[in-house]
Every structure is written in C-alpha cells, then in structure tokens.
Enzyme design. Structure first.
Site: not given
Ligand code: ADP
Ligand code: AMP
Length: 216
Positions: A13, A169, A158, A86, A125
């Site tokens: 995302k 998660r 992270r 969420r 990541r």
């Molecule tokens: P989210 O915001 O949904 O938690 P991220 O955009 O942070 O996900 O992506 C999670 C990890 O996966 C990052 O390290 C990113 O570089 C990698 N990633 C994202 N999209 C892809 C994909 N299509 N294929 C492989 N790796 C990906």
């Molecule tokens: P993210 O960066 O989206 O992976 O979010 C990291 C963490 O923040 C999640 O695992 C939750 O603990 C908290 N969080 C983020 N967005 C929300 C949401 N919309 N509702 C509740 N908790 C959230």
C-alpha cells in the site's frame, strides 16, 4: 480524486501510494505513518498507540477516526487513504464525516496478495525513519545498502516487522480488517481489484490502468 487503498499489511500500500500521489498530485494520508510520527513526538496519542502497534493489534477506533478525519480536513484537495479504514466501525466513521462534508470517495483500490507472500515482504522491509521512504532488501534495494536514497541516513527495520508480530498483524487483518472490503461492496462503491502478487512495477501499471478507467 479521493481514494482508499485496502490490502493486508505488506501488500504494498505505502509503495503504491507513493507512486499514485506523485502521478496525480494527491496527499498521502497513512494512518501508520501518522501514528509513528505521534510516537516520535512522544504525544499523548503516540503513547496510547504504542502497545497496540508493538504487539500487532489495532489502535482503538475512536482515536483513529478523530486522527484521520483531522488529517482529511487539513488536506485541501484529493488524497489517498493508506491503512485506514481498518475496521467496519472506522469505515462508518469515515462515511459519516464525508456525508457531513458532502463528499464521496472516488474509488477503493484493493491490493490482493496471498498470506504466503507477506512474511518475506515484511521481514525484508527497511524504512527511513526520517522521510518515511520504504525499501526491501531484495525487491527494492536502496542505491547504497542500508542508506536512504534521499540522503537522510541509515534505514531501520520496523520492530513490528519481526516474524512474531507479522503473524499477529495478519491474524488481526483477517479478524478485523478483511471485512472492510465487504462493507464497500455493500455500499456499491467503485472497487478496483488489483493482483498485487506480482513485481512492484507491474502492480503500479495495473493500478494506473485501473485509475485511468475511472470517471472522475
Ligand atoms: P504496506 O504499506 O501495505 O504495509 P509496503 O508498501 O510497505 O506495504 O511494502 C512492504 C514491503 O514489500 C516493502 O519492503 C516493499 O518494498 C515490498 N513490496 C511492496 N510491493 C511489492 C511487490 N509487488 N513485490 C515484492 N515486494 C513488494
Ligand atoms: P501500518 O504502518 O499501516 O502497517 O500500521 C502500523 C500499525 O499502526 C498497525 O499494526 C496498527 O497497530 C496501527 N494502525 C495503523 N493504522 C491503523 C488503523 N486504521 N486502525 C487501527 N490501528 C492502526
């Protein structure tokens, strides 16, 4: 354009949002990024959110709804919501606020990835604690290993990307977040379903193609 990006943690995302906002000139409103900034500032909200975030649970709905409605009000033009809503209660809270303001969401983009692909993405990541840029040790490497391309300094892993927290998660996602897509289906929102189990650039192409077909 007002978009919601849905998908499990690690679906991509944040990665896709960055590209969408660059192309369409939208604000990127990531609830996770906002919460991490609150924690870095040691605010009351940040302290309240800490335990839920570190264990892979969800921060309570009332705190999140207030926080995100506040961010939406500050973003004067279009935006992409990343990580919010969420829960169905958050989606209802968002709808209520949008209705009051006479606004609607243009589309919901759903990034679809099977659980098996998630662990590798999240444990690999690496994030920049200063500018929020996101990399992957294999799939999206920075130019210099361990350093942000934007000159901010060292990248970090992270804490909630450890295998134990990732599994919590994912459980939280299936128990509380997956139903949000059904909520928007019932509301007959425009839903763009994207196969996100393919390389990053291929996902971006699919998202852009789907957005070009929107009547906004
Ligand atoms: P989210 O915001 O949904 O938690 P991220 O955009 O942070 O996900 O992506 C999670 C990890 O996966 C990052 O390290 C990113 O570089 C990698 N990633 C994202 N999209 C892809 C994909 N299509 N294929 C492989 N790796 C990906
Ligand atoms: P993210 O960066 O989206 O992976 O979010 C990291 C963490 O923040 C999640 O695992 C939750 O603990 C908290 N969080 C983020 N967005 C929300 C949401 N919309 N509702 C509740 N908790 C959230």
């Amino acid at each position: 354009m007002k978009l919601i990006l849905l998908g499990p943690p690690g679906a991509g995302k944040g990665t896709q949002c960055k590209r969408i906002v660059d192309r369409y000139g939208l604000a990127h409103l990531s609830s996770g990024d906002i919460l991490r900034a609150e924690r870095a500032a040691d605010s009351e909200l940040g302290r309240k959110a800490q335990h839920f975030m570190d264990t892979g649970g969800l921060v309570p709905d009332d705190l999140i709804i207030d926080m995100m409605i506040g961010a939406i009000k500050k973003a004067s033009g279009g935006y992409v919501l990343d990580g919010f809503p969420r829960t169905v209660a958050q989606a209802e809270g968002l709808d209520e606020a949008l209705n009051k303001a006479g606004e609607t969401i243009s589309a919901v983009v759903s990034l679809e990835v099977p659980d098996e692909a998630i662990l590798d993405r999240m444990t690999g990541r690496r994030s920049c604690p200063k500018c929020g840029a996101v990399y992957h040790v294999v799939n999206l490497k920075p130019a210099t290993e361990g350093q942000c391309d934007n000159g901010c300094g060292p990248l970090v892993q992270r804490k909630d990307d450890s295998p134990e927290v990732v599994s919590n998660r994912l459980k939280t996602y299936h128990e509380q977040t997956a139903a949000v897509l059904g909520y928007y289906q019932k509301r007959q929102a425009s839903i763009l379903q994207i196969d996100a189990n393919q390389p990053i650039d291929a996902v971006t192409n699919a998202v852009f193609k789907a957005l070009e077909g929107l009547d906004v």
